[in-house]
Design a protein around this motif. Structure first.
Motif, PDB file in Angstrom:
ATOM      1  N   ALA A   1     108.918  82.275 -46.416  1.00 30.93           N
ATOM      2  CA  ALA A   1     107.630  83.263 -45.950  1.00 30.93           C
ATOM      3  C   ALA A   1     106.899  83.765 -46.955  1.00 30.93           C
ATOM      4  O   ALA A   1     105.667  83.673 -47.035  1.00 30.93           O
ATOM      5  N   LEU A   2     107.343  84.125 -48.319  1.00 28.92           N
ATOM      6  CA  LEU A   2     106.669  84.806 -49.260  1.00 28.92           C
ATOM      7  C   LEU A   2     105.835  83.471 -50.252  1.00 28.92           C
ATOM      8  O   LEU A   2     104.739  83.902 -50.433  1.00 28.92           O
ATOM      9  N   MET A   3     106.311  82.450 -50.430  1.00 33.25           N
ATOM     10  CA  MET A   3     105.651  81.557 -51.303  1.00 33.25           C
ATOM     11  C   MET A   3     105.213  80.299 -50.639  1.00 33.25           C
ATOM     12  O   MET A   3     104.341  79.661 -51.129  1.00 33.25           O
ATOM     13  N   ILE A   4     105.727  79.848 -49.364  1.00 34.40           N
ATOM     14  CA  ILE A   4     105.260  78.777 -48.725  1.00 34.40           C
ATOM     15  C   ILE A   4     104.301  79.171 -47.551  1.00 34.40           C
ATOM     16  O   ILE A   4     103.116  78.699 -47.447  1.00 34.40           O
ATOM     17  N   GLY A   5     104.939  79.687 -46.443  1.00 32.65           N
ATOM     18  CA  GLY A   5     104.128  80.241 -44.981  1.00 32.65           C
ATOM     19  C   GLY A   5     103.590  79.275 -44.335  1.00 32.65           C
ATOM     20  O   GLY A   5     102.883  79.332 -43.456  1.00 32.65           O
ATOM     21  N   ARG A   6     104.207  77.846 -44.473  1.00 30.95           N
ATOM     22  CA  ARG A   6     103.786  76.808 -43.661  1.00 30.95           C
ATOM     23  C   ARG A   6     104.950  75.867 -43.168  1.00 30.95           C
ATOM     24  O   ARG A   6     105.732  75.608 -43.912  1.00 30.95           O
ATOM     25  N   GLU A   7     104.910  75.527 -41.911  1.00 31.95           N
ATOM     26  CA  GLU A   7     105.855  74.706 -41.158  1.00 31.95           C
ATOM     27  C   GLU A   7     105.109  73.464 -40.831  1.00 31.95           C
ATOM     28  O   GLU A   7     103.783  73.550 -40.660  1.00 31.95           O
ATOM     29  N   PRO A   8     106.048  72.028 -40.588  1.00 34.32           N
ATOM     30  CA  PRO A   8     105.177  71.080 -40.244  1.00 34.32           C
ATOM     31  C   PRO A   8     104.713  71.253 -38.709  1.00 34.32           C
ATOM     32  O   PRO A   8     105.397  72.109 -38.010  1.00 34.32           O
ATOM     33  N   ASP A   9     103.724  70.440 -38.206  1.00 37.58           N
ATOM     34  CA  ASP A   9     103.520  70.659 -36.764  1.00 37.58           C
ATOM     35  C   ASP A   9     104.536  70.020 -35.952  1.00 37.58           C
ATOM     36  O   ASP A   9     104.710  70.360 -34.919  1.00 37.58           O
ATOM     37  N   ILE A  10     105.169  68.843 -36.516  1.00 33.38           N
ATOM     38  CA  ILE A  10     106.002  68.095 -35.881  1.00 33.38           C
ATOM     39  C   ILE A  10     106.959  67.642 -36.956  1.00 33.38           C
ATOM     40  O   ILE A  10     106.745  67.243 -37.920  1.00 33.38           O
ATOM     41  N   THR A  11     108.555  68.028 -36.494  1.00 34.38           N
ATOM     42  CA  THR A  11     109.498  67.560 -37.383  1.00 34.38           C
ATOM     43  C   THR A  11     110.477  66.563 -36.612  1.00 34.38           C
ATOM     44  O   THR A  11     110.804  66.681 -35.569  1.00 34.38           O
ATOM     45  N   LEU A  12     110.329  65.121 -37.059  1.00 29.62           N
ATOM     46  CA  LEU A  12     111.293  64.122 -36.648  1.00 29.62           C
ATOM     47  C   LEU A  12     112.596  64.071 -37.316  1.00 29.62           C
ATOM     48  O   LEU A  12     112.688  63.773 -38.499  1.00 29.62           O
ATOM     49  N   LEU A  13     113.537  64.440 -36.653  1.00 29.19           N
ATOM     50  CA  LEU A  13     115.005  64.439 -37.083  1.00 29.19           C
ATOM     51  C   LEU A  13     115.968  63.306 -36.734  1.00 29.19           C
ATOM     52  O   LEU A  13     115.969  63.042 -35.647  1.00 29.19           O
ATOM     53  N   ILE A  14     116.093  62.436 -37.784  1.00 28.47           N
ATOM     54  CA  ILE A  14     116.802  61.278 -37.507  1.00 28.47           C
ATOM     55  C   ILE A  14     118.189  61.410 -37.517  1.00 28.47           C
ATOM     56  O   ILE A  14     118.642  61.834 -38.423  1.00 28.47           O
ATOM     57  N   ASP A  15     118.769  61.520 -36.162  1.00 29.52           N
ATOM     58  CA  ASP A  15     120.388  62.154 -36.084  1.00 29.52           C
ATOM     59  C   ASP A  15     121.337  60.785 -36.520  1.00 29.52           C
ATOM     60  O   ASP A  15     120.967  59.678 -35.785  1.00 29.52           O
ATOM     61  N   MET A  16     122.168  60.822 -37.080  1.00 30.06           N
ATOM     62  CA  MET A  16     123.036  59.801 -37.701  1.00 30.06           C
ATOM     63  C   MET A  16     124.597  60.324 -37.747  1.00 30.06           C
ATOM     64  O   MET A  16     124.728  61.709 -38.238  1.00 30.06           O
ATOM     65  N   ASP A  17     125.383  59.491 -37.266  1.00 33.35           N
ATOM     66  CA  ASP A  17     126.979  60.001 -37.672  1.00 33.35           C
ATOM     67  C   ASP A  17     127.128  60.192 -39.171  1.00 33.35           C
ATOM     68  O   ASP A  17     126.839  59.422 -39.728  1.00 33.35           O
TER      69      ASP A  17
ATOM     70  N   PHE B   1     109.959  64.475 -41.936  1.00 29.34           N
ATOM     71  CA  PHE B   1     111.169  63.754 -41.499  1.00 29.34           C
ATOM     72  C   PHE B   1     112.310  64.466 -42.237  1.00 29.34           C
ATOM     73  O   PHE B   1     112.297  64.674 -43.078  1.00 29.34           O
ATOM     74  N   GLU B   2     113.475  64.642 -41.231  1.00 27.37           N
ATOM     75  CA  GLU B   2     114.791  65.346 -41.811  1.00 27.37           C
ATOM     76  C   GLU B   2     115.844  64.348 -41.217  1.00 27.37           C
ATOM     77  O   GLU B   2     115.796  63.589 -40.105  1.00 27.37           O
ATOM     78  N   GLY B   3     116.952  64.782 -41.687  1.00 23.92           N
ATOM     79  CA  GLY B   3     118.157  64.251 -41.427  1.00 23.92           C
ATOM     80  C   GLY B   3     119.099  64.208 -42.609  1.00 23.92           C
ATOM     81  O   GLY B   3     118.948  64.341 -43.986  1.00 23.92           O
ATOM     82  N   ILE B   4     120.355  63.768 -42.384  1.00 21.65           N
ATOM     83  CA  ILE B   4     121.413  63.739 -43.487  1.00 21.65           C
ATOM     84  C   ILE B   4     121.211  62.474 -44.313  1.00 21.65           C
ATOM     85  O   ILE B   4     120.315  61.802 -44.131  1.00 21.65           O
ATOM     86  N   ASP B   5     121.799  62.450 -45.455  1.00 24.30           N
ATOM     87  CA  ASP B   5     121.636  61.373 -46.450  1.00 24.30           C
ATOM     88  C   ASP B   5     122.187  59.834 -45.648  1.00 24.30           C
ATOM     89  O   ASP B   5     123.212  59.936 -45.022  1.00 24.30           O
TER      90      ASP B   5
END
Length: 211
Positions: free
Chosen positions: A124-140, A11-15
């Protein structure tokens, strides 16, 4: 899930976007379906990463440079990946993470300096993994900041940067969403139930539309 591994959702989004609340709601709904769900967060999610969280989210806004923050967040993420995320995925669980690398790309890589290449190189060097799905909660941005400043808690360092950072963050997240197919953008306006209805509709893997 077809590979025998679990599924990794972030899950991603602004504070103040409500993403943490929606992450908890999703975890509850999937557990009710009989799935093993690991609900975690960044920075944090493992004992070592939680210690780093206390360093980076509290104190004066100018406590750390953006470059130092990138190193701290990457160290926390590596520990989190090793101790929480990978083991859960290996046993077939659904991992729901409140923030992951996209937050570092936006906060430190875009919004606080032209450091995106540094973030991506370290990732890329230390993690090398992305989520399968990213849910972005968009907010003003203004509404998000008002919510963030009004909530209880001590993790307030980034809110101290004000509305300009919120605006830059929102643009950064939306730009990432436009560039990567794993993103699903959810309108965060409205009450919790309304937003969760939109979220469910964006996850046909788990929620079937009414006939």
């Amino acid at each position: 899930m077809s590979t025998g591994q679990g599924l990794f959702l972030s899950f991603e989004g602004i504070d103040g976007s409500g993403k943490s609340t929606q992450a908890r709601r999703l975890a509850e709904a999937l557990r009710a379906q009989g799935l093993e769900v690991v609900l975690t967060r960044e920075p944090g999610g493992s004992p070592g990463a939680e210690e780093i969280r206390a360093l980076v989210l509290n104190g004066d806004p100018d406590r750390w440079s953006a470059e130092t923050e990138i190193l701290l967040f990457t160290a926390a993420r590596r520990d989190h990946l090793e101790r929480t995320i990978r083991p859960a995925l290996a046993r077939g669980a659904v991992v729901i993470c409140d923030r992951f690398a996209d937050s570092t790309r936006v906060y430190q890589g875009i919004s606080r300096g032209d450091l995106r290449a540094t973030v991506d190189s370290l990732h890329a060097l230390m993690i090398g993994r992305e989520p399968d799905i990213t849910l972005l909660i968009d907010m003003d941005p203004e509404e998000g900041l008002s919510r963030a400043l009004g909530r209880a808690g001590t993790d307030t360092r980034f809110e101290g940067f004000g509305s300009d950072l919120q605006k830059a963050m929102r643009k950064g997240f939306l730009d990432l969403a436009a560039a990567h197919e794993r993103f699903r953008v959810i309108d965060g306006k409205g009450d919790i139930d309304t937003v969760f209805t939109r979220l469910s509709a964006a996850l046909p893997e788990f929620f079937k539309a009414p006939a």
